[in-house]
Design an enzyme around this catalytic site. Structure first.
Site, short mmCIF file in Angstrom:
data_model
loop_
_atom_site.label_atom_id
_atom_site.label_comp_id
_atom_site.label_asym_id
_atom_site.label_seq_id
_atom_site.Cartn_x
_atom_site.Cartn_y
_atom_site.Cartn_z
CG HIS A 90 -1.72 1.23 1.41
ND1 HIS A 90 -3.05 1.32 1.07
CD2 HIS A 90 -1.38 2.46 1.89
CE1 HIS A 90 -3.49 2.54 1.33
NE2 HIS A 90 -2.50 3.26 1.83
CD GLU A 91 1.87 3.43 3.77
OE1 GLU A 91 2.08 4.54 3.26
OE2 GLU A 91 0.85 3.17 4.43
CG HIS A 130 0.43 6.35 -0.40
ND1 HIS A 130 -0.71 6.86 -1.00
CD2 HIS A 130 0.04 5.78 0.76
CE1 HIS A 130 -1.75 6.60 -0.21
NE2 HIS A 130 -1.32 5.95 0.85
CG HIS A 184 -5.71 6.82 0.91
ND1 HIS A 184 -5.57 7.61 2.03
CD2 HIS A 184 -4.76 5.86 1.02
CE1 HIS A 184 -4.61 7.14 2.79
NE2 HIS A 184 -4.10 6.07 2.19
#
Lengths: 571, 88
Positions: free
Chosen positions: A294-295, A298, A304
């Site tokens: 997930h990170e 980014h 998101h």
């Protein structure tokens, strides 16, 4: 999906990363592997590659830290915030930080990787049997040196396979001692220490001297957490001490007494009432792999997502067999393209628009025939399921119509899987060009509206009016084409173009005052560059590439899926 | 029968997220993740709270009540990424 403001992305595809430090919760090799797998999630669907650097400045610097850890965005202790990352760019941009007050696992509880012994680094098997007794933690029974060990099969007595558990008596990590074990006692600031300590540090990490005097040799390392170590509290990394006293009662196991949230905790000295030293007992923990994936999203430029099942949804949930969600795939491919992953299926080139020279605003036919002639398929071997995407999709007379490059297919809403076609668009609606951007059927009059570029046609049976320019509808030059249409009750239709939409009054064929409006203001969570928007079974569908986003009339995205498989029901 | 003693709830030292009220939790959550602006920029605290809650509920796929209901509070307490949902 969403990208960061300005579509921040890396200007090169060969990205580098560096792991600056490790968590005491997991063996370094397990952490390295989790990060490598997390990067692979993204490199599998893009042209991006990720190489690890051991020193120097990498694009993505990865570190564990607690509370305020140097970037002005503090973590908050156990649970709550798990990690954060910065969008692409120089300096701290692109970096990923993980809260080390969390209990990092692979999502299903403690991972105790062994060293030495005869198990080749296998993980402990809990419970295991030793001399007829069952154990669910590492033990030092059977040894005189106090080193904790475990069996890596269910029964040591029969299999004799074992390894040593993480312990400061065996090794340290990071620091400057190449993994040497702690030396107890060691001297720090003139004081003697018999155990790992957090003294001298503000980040709560436990460390020890790896020679008898830190003051003299300056040699140190960080202590790995034992399997009995507590998480957070004010004793991070210290083991529970059983039994312990709490409010004058004796406890021989972790308890939730004293708390409203039901979390299990223990004291790390024998008496909480006098020492007030405590921490949370190990739980399932958070999957470092999932959080890192997930990170890193980014770090690569994804913001998101509002799709609950997407990796880029902001909340954590454990997924056993992880697969990247189509929403994440389209997000990252929007930024970086597809790469050398699975090749797209054959896609017919668009046929040049033959009707562009026609005069606008002309009535070409006014016939009596109520319905166009039922067409016959042009090439039954041309398969709708081989199309990667469609120019336009709409429901006409209860059948979904899929337009693509001069052809269209029909799919009965009630008979799933029955696809008819392809049919030539020109055979059914002779006035239309090959490329149809949008089509819709007016609910009241059953008239068909077709849009291509800045022109539109209205079919009533076999009679047609058009092409006319969309400026006649009151749509200005900011709309190069109409990308989608949603019927809204009787006589109103929303027309989409770019990031805006208009409301068309079908009867007067004019858009209402107060429009255009921003699509994102009403339809948040769908791709703003959807190339097709249509109504199907009462729900809004926004298409991008092979995927569609299905939104309820209450404007909640409830599903993202494949047009081909979920709507066309291709095998 | 055994009489269960009343449960004592204590404040554990070193615990950062202590006994905040639901409203305090909501305010800090909405601010931290970009649904509200810091005080001084907002015109009406009550109005902005309702709007911000709706926005948050929509973003996270919750029922859009504009109220601090149980499912919204659960979402606010759930483990998550620290990157704001709205804004920079």
């Amino acid at each position: 999906f969403l990208t960061f403001e300005g579509d921040l992305k890396w200007d090169h595809n060969d990205l580098t990363y560096r792991v600056l430090n490790y968590s005491p919760d997991l063996d370094a090799s397990v952490i390295d592997d989790a990060f490598a797998r997390a990067f692979k999630v993204w490199s599998d669907v893009t042209p991006l590659t990720f190489s690890r650097l051991q020193s120097g400045e990498a694009d993505i610097m990865i570190q564990f830290g607690t509370q305020e850890h140097g970037d002005g965005y503090p973590f908050d202790g156990k649970d709550g915030l798990l990690a954060h990352a910065f969008p692409p760019g120089k300096g701290v941009q692109g970096d990923a930080h993980f809260d080390d007050d969390e209990f990092w696992t692979l999502g299903t509880g403690i991972v105790v990787k062994t060293s030495y012994g005869n198990a080749n680094g296998a993980a402990c098997h809990f419970p295991f049997t030793f001399e007829g007794q069952s154990y669910s933690t590492c033990i030092s029974e059977g040894r005189s040196d106090g080193l904790p060990w475990c069996a890596t099969t269910p029964n040591y007595d029969t299999d004799k396979v074992y390894g040593f558990c993480p312990s400061e008596l065996l090794y340290t990590y990071d620091g400057n001692s190449d993994g040497a074990k702690c030396v107890f006692p060691f001297i720090f600031d003139g004081k003697s220490y018999d155990a790992c300590t957090t003294d001298g540090r503000s980040d709560g990490y436990r460390w020890c001297g790896t020679t008898a005097s830190f003051d003299q040799d300056k040699k140190y390392g960080f202590c790995p957490n034992r399997d009995t170590a507590v998480i957070g509290g004010n004793s991070q990394g210290d083991p529970c001490v059983f039994p312990f006293t709490f409010l004058s009662q004796t406890y021989s196991a972790c308890t939730s007494e004293g708390r409203q949230d039901g979390k299990l905790w223990c004291a790390t000295t024998s008496n909480y009432d006098t020492d007030h030293k405590w921490g949370f007992c190990p739980d399932q923990g958070y999957s470092l792999f999932l959080v890192a994936a997930h990170e890193f999203g980014h770090s690569l430029g994804l913001d998101h997502s509002s799709v609950r099942e997407a990796l880029m949804y902001p909340m954590y949930s454990y997924i056993k067999d992880f697969h990247l969600h189509p929403d994440d795939v389209s997000g990252i491919q929007f930024l970086y393209g597809r790469g050398s992953g699975p090749a797209p299926t054959t896609q017919a080139p668009d046929i040049p628009d033959q009707a562009t020279t026609q005069a606008e605003d002309t009535t070409t036919t006014e016939g009596d025939s109520p319905l166009p002639t039922e067409p016959s398929p042009v090439d039954p071997s041309s398969d709708a399921c081989k199309m990667n995407s469609f120019d336009a999709i709409t429901e006409i007379n209860g059948e979904l119509h899929f337009f693509k490059s001069g052809n269209y297919w029909k799919s009965s809403v009630s008979r799933k899987g029955a696809i008819q076609g392809p049919f030539r668009i020109s055979a059914t609606w002779p006035a239309l060009p090959a490329l149809i951007d949008t089509a819709f059927q007016d609910v009241l009059t059953k008239k068909l509206f077709f849009f291509s570029g800045r022109r539109f046609w209205v079919y009533t049976g076999s009679s047609v009016v058009g092409p006319r320019g969309i400026e006649k509808l009151g749509i200005g030059k900011e709309a190069e084409r109409i990308s989608g249409a949603l019927q809204r009750g009787r006589g109103k239709v929303l027309l989409f173009s770019g990031e805006k939409y208009w409301r068309l009054d079908v009867k007067v064929q004019k858009v209402d005052k107060g429009y255009p409006r921003l699509t994102d203001d009403t339809f948040a969570g769908v791709p703003l560059n959807a190339h097709d928007v249509f109504l199907y079974q009462g729900k809004y569908h926004f298409c991008m590439d092979r995927f569609y986003w299905r939104m309820t009339p209450r404007y909640q995205v409830e599903q993202v899926g494949y047009v081909k498989y979920d709507i066309l029901n291709c095998p | 029968p055994l009489h269960s003693k009343p449960q004592a709830v204590i404040t554990f030292p070193g615990e950062l997220v202590s006994n905040r009220t639901d409203l305090q939790l909501a305010e800090s959550y909405l601010l931290r993740f970009g649904y509200t602006e810091s005080e001084g920029k907002t015109r009406s605290r009550h109005v902005s709270m309702g709007k911000a809650l709706r926005r948050m509920q929509k973003q996270l796929g919750l029922e859009e009540t504009g109220e601090l209901d149980a499912s919204t509070l659960d979402a606010m307490r759930a483990p998550r990424c620290g990157v704001p949902d709205v804004g920079r």
